[in-house]
Design a protein around this motif. Sequence first.
Motif, PDB file in Angstrom:
ATOM      1  N   SER A 111       0.865  -1.186   0.000  1.00 14.48           N
ATOM      2  CA  SER A 111       0.000   0.000   0.000  1.00 14.48           C
ATOM      3  C   SER A 111       0.897   1.230   0.000  1.00 14.48           C
ATOM      4  O   SER A 111       1.416   1.637   1.048  1.00 14.48           O
ATOM      5  CB  SER A 111      -0.912  -0.029   1.231  1.00 14.48           C
ATOM      6  OG  SER A 111      -1.691   1.132   1.326  1.00 14.48           O
ATOM      7  N   TYR A 144      -2.950   3.560  -6.310  1.00 10.67           N
ATOM      8  CA  TYR A 144      -4.175   4.209  -5.843  1.00 10.67           C
ATOM      9  C   TYR A 144      -4.678   5.168  -6.913  1.00 10.67           C
ATOM     10  O   TYR A 144      -3.932   5.548  -7.832  1.00 10.67           O
ATOM     11  CB  TYR A 144      -3.919   4.947  -4.529  1.00 10.67           C
ATOM     12  CG  TYR A 144      -3.899   4.032  -3.323  1.00 10.67           C
ATOM     13  CD1 TYR A 144      -5.048   3.358  -2.931  1.00 10.67           C
ATOM     14  CD2 TYR A 144      -2.732   3.836  -2.584  1.00 10.67           C
ATOM     15  CE1 TYR A 144      -5.038   2.505  -1.833  1.00 10.67           C
ATOM     16  CE2 TYR A 144      -2.708   2.989  -1.482  1.00 10.67           C
ATOM     17  CZ  TYR A 144      -3.868   2.329  -1.115  1.00 10.67           C
ATOM     18  OH  TYR A 144      -3.864   1.476  -0.036  1.00 10.67           O
ATOM     19  N   GLU A 161      -9.491   5.692  -0.888  1.00  6.75           N
ATOM     20  CA  GLU A 161      -8.384   4.746  -1.025  1.00  6.75           C
ATOM     21  C   GLU A 161      -8.627   3.468  -0.232  1.00  6.75           C
ATOM     22  O   GLU A 161      -8.165   2.387  -0.627  1.00  6.75           O
ATOM     23  CB  GLU A 161      -7.081   5.409  -0.569  1.00  6.75           C
ATOM     24  CG  GLU A 161      -6.570   6.495  -1.504  1.00  6.75           C
ATOM     25  CD  GLU A 161      -7.274   7.838  -1.302  1.00  6.75           C
ATOM     26  OE1 GLU A 161      -7.054   8.758  -2.100  1.00  6.75           O
ATOM     27  OE2 GLU A 161      -8.063   7.971  -0.329  1.00  6.75           O
ATOM     28  N   LEU A 165      -8.046  -0.258  -1.627  1.00  3.65           N
ATOM     29  CA  LEU A 165      -7.248  -1.308  -0.995  1.00  3.65           C
ATOM     30  C   LEU A 165      -8.116  -2.523  -0.694  1.00  3.65           C
ATOM     31  O   LEU A 165      -7.662  -3.668  -0.850  1.00  3.65           O
ATOM     32  CB  LEU A 165      -6.614  -0.775   0.289  1.00  3.65           C
ATOM     33  CG  LEU A 165      -5.801  -1.779   1.113  1.00  3.65           C
ATOM     34  CD1 LEU A 165      -4.698  -2.426   0.275  1.00  3.65           C
ATOM     35  CD2 LEU A 165      -5.208  -1.096   2.350  1.00  3.65           C
ATOM     36  N   VAL A 182      -0.879  -6.869   4.733  1.00  3.69           N
ATOM     37  CA  VAL A 182      -0.839  -5.560   4.081  1.00  3.69           C
ATOM     38  C   VAL A 182       0.388  -4.819   4.597  1.00  3.69           C
ATOM     39  O   VAL A 182       0.565  -4.677   5.814  1.00  3.69           O
ATOM     40  CB  VAL A 182      -2.116  -4.740   4.357  1.00  3.69           C
ATOM     41  CG1 VAL A 182      -1.995  -3.340   3.738  1.00  3.69           C
ATOM     42  CG2 VAL A 182      -3.343  -5.456   3.796  1.00  3.69           C
ATOM     43  N   GLY A 184       2.066  -1.284   4.440  1.00  2.00           N
ATOM     44  CA  GLY A 184       1.740   0.075   4.051  1.00  2.00           C
ATOM     45  C   GLY A 184       2.804   1.086   4.433  1.00  2.00           C
ATOM     46  O   GLY A 184       3.559   0.896   5.402  1.00  2.00           O
ATOM     47  N   GLY A 188      -0.369   5.386   2.891  1.00  6.87           N
ATOM     48  CA  GLY A 188      -0.781   4.022   2.573  1.00  6.87           C
ATOM     49  C   GLY A 188      -0.919   3.170   3.823  1.00  6.87           C
ATOM     50  O   GLY A 188      -1.740   2.246   3.866  1.00  6.87           O
ATOM     51  N   ALA A 192      -4.375   1.675   5.252  1.00 10.11           N
ATOM     52  CA  ALA A 192      -4.489   0.274   5.668  1.00 10.11           C
ATOM     53  C   ALA A 192      -5.256   0.157   6.979  1.00 10.11           C
ATOM     54  O   ALA A 192      -6.115  -0.730   7.133  1.00 10.11           O
ATOM     55  CB  ALA A 192      -3.094  -0.340   5.808  1.00 10.11           C
TER      56      ALA A 192
END
Length: 339
Positions: A111, A144, A161, A165, A182, A184, A188, A192
């Motif tokens: 992410s 994104y 976003e 995700l 994930v 990130g 990001g 998450a």
Amino acid sequence: MYPTSQSEAPLHTKVSDLPSSLSPRLIRFKHIVVALLLSVVFFLLFCFIALHGYIAWVLSNPTVAPVFSNPMQAKNMKYEDITFPAADGSRTMQGWYIPANTDTGKTIIFSHGYGANREETWVPMYDLAHYAHQLGFNVVMFDYGFASQVNRAVATGGKAESQQLLGAIQFAKQRGAQELVVWGFSMGAGTALQTGLLTKEVDAMILDSTFLLEPDTLYHNIHNQINLPRQPTLEIMKLLFPILNGTGLQQIPYQEVKKKDYPFPIFFIHGTEDEKAPYPIAEQLAANQTNPYSEEWIVQGAHHELIFREHPKEYLRRVSIFLSHVTKTSSEDVQQNRQ
């Protein structure tokens, strides 16, 4: 009373006539001065609001470089060009799927941060994707909406976003992911955490330099660039964001994120010299977690999203230990966390 002489009369008449003859001029002069002062005040007010509008527009429309390479060119990793819908169906996402050499059922979704695309060269993302691939993970890298080269969207601080995700998570599950991590960076990572409020399909997170868009961090970043007063700057920005990107700060669940004890383990990585997201944010988020595998690594002197560059061996060592713990979780524990 003494009689007034004829010689004094004309002088007395002229003096008495003086205010009445000049008063219209004085009134006009005062009107002109007031008008000029009001014009200056309104002009300065317009410039002040326009400056905030420009800041809000820039924050909503970050400049993002185009993708310049791919996993094969960068790290000799076979990959697929992929598309998948955001969970809310608002747009189609573009990215890469890098399958593991052996099907392990483990997948990492990267992410990326604000102002970057899936490559995020300053991290650098290809190195971490290659590392994850060597550990036997399938890897998903995607852009994104604000980084899209096909149909660019505004940045919303995680509101839109998080749906994007979530679409990547659904894609990974469709590709057979049984354990899903994930990873990130910056916004990001904040995205998450917002996404973690919406799904039970995540088994762990690694969050580097977590940036959560809230009034404090917003003003912190504005103040780093230009010395504006906290008030009314924040109030003006709160009014402008819904106009420029369709998202108000109150629509970002930062309060819920800051109080949440997530059911899955999270590894928070943050530097004390982070100029964009002060490290006490990560400390507060980490303090809320009760999962026995959750942990934090606050790195003295490290900077925003540059911790891997500044401490590569220690970074990978700590991430390896964390992943070895969370991927050993039994299927019974996974199911219990998702109930």
